[in-house]
Design an enzyme around this catalytic site. Structure first.
Site, mmCIF file in Angstrom:
data_model
loop_
_atom_site.group_PDB
_atom_site.id
_atom_site.type_symbol
_atom_site.label_atom_id
_atom_site.label_comp_id
_atom_site.label_asym_id
_atom_site.label_seq_id
_atom_site.Cartn_x
_atom_site.Cartn_y
_atom_site.Cartn_z
ATOM 1 N N LYS A 74 -1.323 0.372 15.027
ATOM 2 C CA LYS A 74 -2.726 0.775 15.146
ATOM 3 C C LYS A 74 -3.138 1.051 16.590
ATOM 4 O O LYS A 74 -4.056 1.835 16.832
ATOM 5 C CB LYS A 74 -3.644 -0.287 14.515
ATOM 6 C CG LYS A 74 -3.256 -0.691 13.080
ATOM 7 C CD LYS A 74 -3.283 0.472 12.111
ATOM 8 C CE LYS A 74 -2.587 0.131 10.802
ATOM 9 N NZ LYS A 74 -2.560 1.230 9.836
ATOM 10 N N GLU A 77 -9.522 7.037 8.115
ATOM 11 C CA GLU A 77 -10.675 6.132 7.977
ATOM 12 C C GLU A 77 -11.555 6.170 9.213
ATOM 13 O O GLU A 77 -11.048 6.097 10.341
ATOM 14 C CB GLU A 77 -10.199 4.676 7.825
ATOM 15 C CG GLU A 77 -9.441 4.351 6.577
ATOM 16 C CD GLU A 77 -9.102 2.858 6.509
ATOM 17 O OE1 GLU A 77 -8.624 2.441 5.449
ATOM 18 O OE2 GLU A 77 -9.308 2.122 7.505
ATOM 19 N N ARG A 117 -0.474 7.081 2.830
ATOM 20 C CA ARG A 117 -0.070 6.933 1.423
ATOM 21 C C ARG A 117 -1.136 7.545 0.535
ATOM 22 O O ARG A 117 -2.235 7.851 1.010
ATOM 23 C CB ARG A 117 0.042 5.446 1.080
ATOM 24 C CG ARG A 117 -1.290 4.736 1.288
ATOM 25 C CD ARG A 117 -1.329 3.324 0.731
ATOM 26 N NE ARG A 117 -2.675 2.770 0.777
ATOM 27 C CZ ARG A 117 -3.231 2.183 1.811
ATOM 28 N NH1 ARG A 117 -2.562 2.043 2.938
ATOM 29 N NH2 ARG A 117 -4.476 1.724 1.746
HETATM 30 C C1 MV4 Z 1 -14.093 -2.445 12.898
HETATM 31 C C2 MV4 Z 1 -15.385 -2.885 12.529
HETATM 32 C C3 MV4 Z 1 -16.390 -2.786 13.482
HETATM 33 N N1 MV4 Z 1 -16.123 -2.302 14.706
HETATM 34 N N2 MV4 Z 1 -13.886 -1.964 14.132
HETATM 35 C C4 MV4 Z 1 -11.907 -3.744 8.861
HETATM 36 C C5 MV4 Z 1 -10.641 -3.224 8.285
HETATM 37 C C6 MV4 Z 1 -9.974 -2.428 9.334
HETATM 38 N N3 MV4 Z 1 -9.700 -1.121 8.824
HETATM 39 C C7 MV4 Z 1 -10.911 -2.388 10.479
HETATM 40 N N4 MV4 Z 1 -12.113 -3.062 10.050
HETATM 41 C C8 MV4 Z 1 -13.242 -3.033 10.815
HETATM 42 N N5 MV4 Z 1 -13.062 -2.516 12.045
HETATM 43 C C9 MV4 Z 1 -14.886 -1.902 15.013
HETATM 44 N N6 MV4 Z 1 -14.648 -1.435 16.232
HETATM 45 C C10 MV4 Z 1 -15.572 -3.401 11.260
HETATM 46 C C11 MV4 Z 1 -14.492 -3.492 10.390
HETATM 47 C C12 MV4 Z 1 -14.800 -4.072 9.111
HETATM 48 C C13 MV4 Z 1 -14.858 -3.301 7.967
HETATM 49 C C14 MV4 Z 1 -14.582 -1.941 7.995
HETATM 50 C C15 MV4 Z 1 -14.635 -1.192 6.849
HETATM 51 C C16 MV4 Z 1 -14.999 -1.790 5.667
HETATM 52 C C17 MV4 Z 1 -15.270 -3.128 5.594
HETATM 53 C C18 MV4 Z 1 -15.211 -3.901 6.746
HETATM 54 C C19 MV4 Z 1 -15.485 -5.255 6.682
HETATM 55 C C20 MV4 Z 1 -15.424 -5.996 7.809
HETATM 56 C C21 MV4 Z 1 -15.060 -5.416 9.025
#
Ligand code: MV4
Length: 457
Positions: A116, A275, A293
């Site tokens: 990542k 995403e 995927r």
């Molecule tokens: C974040 C974020 C806020 N700020 N990055 C969660 C899964 C992974 N794909 C990265 N995630 C997040 N990254 C920054 N800079 C909040 C999340 C996050 C989240 C993102 C999408 C859907 C649900 C979530 C639940 C908690 C945190």
């Protein structure tokens, strides 16, 4: 086109891939663990090969067994589905070495996006917006402190080998950052065997918007619009919809363009998902991760575009060029997916595997059910708890919402608990109805307590 494909997966996605094979006139070879001998994908395939005992690490994850099955069945290609070996670059490479086509992106694509921190750096260099954050991996806690000073709190430290929220910690000051960095990196070392961490500014109120991408060998890349996946619990999605109710035409166009740019930057091929985090207040979006995927929620993109993503995956893997360009893709209507899990939402989502006495799936206008469950089926306790997906399509969001409520209301299952009552409660909520939700909505909704009190005796 291939003559025979091996499907290295189980459950609803194995069935979904078998269906695509049949429509393409390709022979579908299933594999199954001892726990899955009676499963529907085994019955629906043209051939089926047992690849080991119940435990996934001894069957669906065991590369040598999958490759042996592919050799025995003499297939030309393997579709990995999602989960298991789908994002394993080493597996994709072994397939290539064995002259078997891996139906998915190149090992290089998987590797770049799998780290990542590398993915973030690659996107930044290509001009795709990323959240303010560190460059490369953080060497130690002092470097973490240095970056946090620059970025400003709150921050998130994320495991480079993680993704989907694994190995991620928030910090609001120097003291909690040192703690977050230590626990998250040792967690990452234990879980992934790699403790590399990076840092991002924490965007606290955001939506999860992801864009479906499809690329061919010739380098053509198209998008199939976005999906809003903000309704999640512990990083498990529950409801997804397409298009997102939060985007106007301007932002929508920009986020689609950014996703195509992201895929072009790595010469992406086959199906993938970019995403983004979307901040409704500032109307800014940021690259988060790319999933290399096919995803669980792919059907809602199929519903609004009329494109069969699995058939396209197989066609481009066979070397065919995409038969349509971006301007041929027309988005129509609104689609919603609900994941039916064998879990008890009234008892903190405890898994509820076991014997399905009887099941009735909803049907009628605009309803699609992708499920491997049938009356008399025993849900094994060894794998994930999803028993199927209910997908609806309407001319607009309002029609899709009422159709989903109707479909969930029609669903019957005897013998196990499912997440369906929670779906009904969510669909009855005015905030969800208005599209006014972010990634924390579901957790708050559950804490409010009205759902728990709704349980009928
Ligand atoms: C974040 C974020 C806020 N700020 N990055 C969660 C899964 C992974 N794909 C990265 N995630 C997040 N990254 C920054 N800079 C909040 C999340 C996050 C989240 C993102 C999408 C859907 C649900 C979530 C639940 C908690 C945190």
């Amino acid at each position: 086109m291939f003559q025979r494909i091996l499907i290295a997966n189980r459950g609803e996605i194995a069935l979904r891939i078998i269906r695509a094979c049949k429509e393409l006139g390709v022979r579908a070879v299933a594999v199954y663990s001892e726990a899955d001998a009676d499963s529907l994908h085994v019955q629906m395939a043209d051939e089926a090969i047992c690849i080991g005992p119940s435990s996934a690490s001894d069957s669906y994850l065991k590369i040598s067994n999958i490759i042996s099955a592919a050799e025995i069945a003499d297939v030309e290609a393997i579709h990995p589905g999602y989960g298991f070996l789908a994002e394993n670059a080493h597996f994709a490479e072994i397939c290539a070495n064995c002259r078997i086509v891996f139906i998915g992106p190149s090992p290089d694509n998987i590797r770049t996006m799998g780290d990542k921190a590398v993915a973030r750096e690659t996107m930044q260099k290509s001009g795709v917006a990323v959240t303010p954050g560190s460059e490369g991996v953080l060497a130690n806690k002092d470097e973490a402190l240095k970056w946090a000073k620059r970025i400003g709190y709150p921050v998130l430290v994320k495991a480079a080998a993680g993704g989907g929220g694994k190995g991620m910690r928030a910090a609001h000051n120097d003291v909690s950052l040192v703690q977050a960095f230590m626990t998250a990196s040792s967690e990452a070392e234990r879980a992934f065997g790699y403790s590399g961490m990076y840092m991002e500014k924490y965007v606290e109120k955001a939506r999860h918007i992801e864009v479906q991408i499809l690329g061919d060998e010739a380098g053509n890349i198209v998008h199939l619009g976005e999906r809003d996946c903000s309704i999640q619990r512990r990083h498990q999605k529950l409801i997804e919809e397409a298009p997102s109710p939060a985007l106007d035409d301007d932002i929508r166009r920009k986020i689609h363009r950014a996703a195509v740019k992201a895929a072009e930057a790595v010469k992406y091929r086959n199906a993938g998902t970019v995403e983004f985090l979307y901040d409704e207040k500032t109307r800014e979006f940021y690259f988060m991760e790319m999933n290399t995927r096919i995803q669980v929620e792919h059907p809602i993109s199929e519903e609004i575009t009329g494109i069969d993503l699995i058939k396209e995956q197989i066609r481009v893997a066979a070397g065919e060029s995409l038969s349509f360009s971006q301007r041929d893709i027309r988005m129509h209507g609104h689609s919603i997916e609900f994941r039916v899990n064998a879990e008890d939402p009234y008892r903190n989502f405890t898994p509820s595997p076991g014997h399905v006495e009887r099941v009735h799936f909803p049907g009628g206008n605009g309803v699609r059910v992708d499920s491997h469950v049938y009356s008399g089926y025993d849900i094994p306790p060894y794998y994930d708890s999803m028993v199927g997906k209910i997908i609806v399509k309407g001319n607009d969001r309002e029609e899709a919402l009422s159709r989903m409520y109707r479909a969930l209301d029609e669903f019957r299952i005897e013998g196990i608990s499912t997440t369906v009552p929670l779906g009904l409660a969510l669909l009855a909520d005015a905030r969800f109805g208005a599209g006014a939700y972010d990634t924390r909505f579901l957790e708050h909704f559950l804490e409010e307590g009205t759902f728990h009190m709704s349980k009928q005796q």
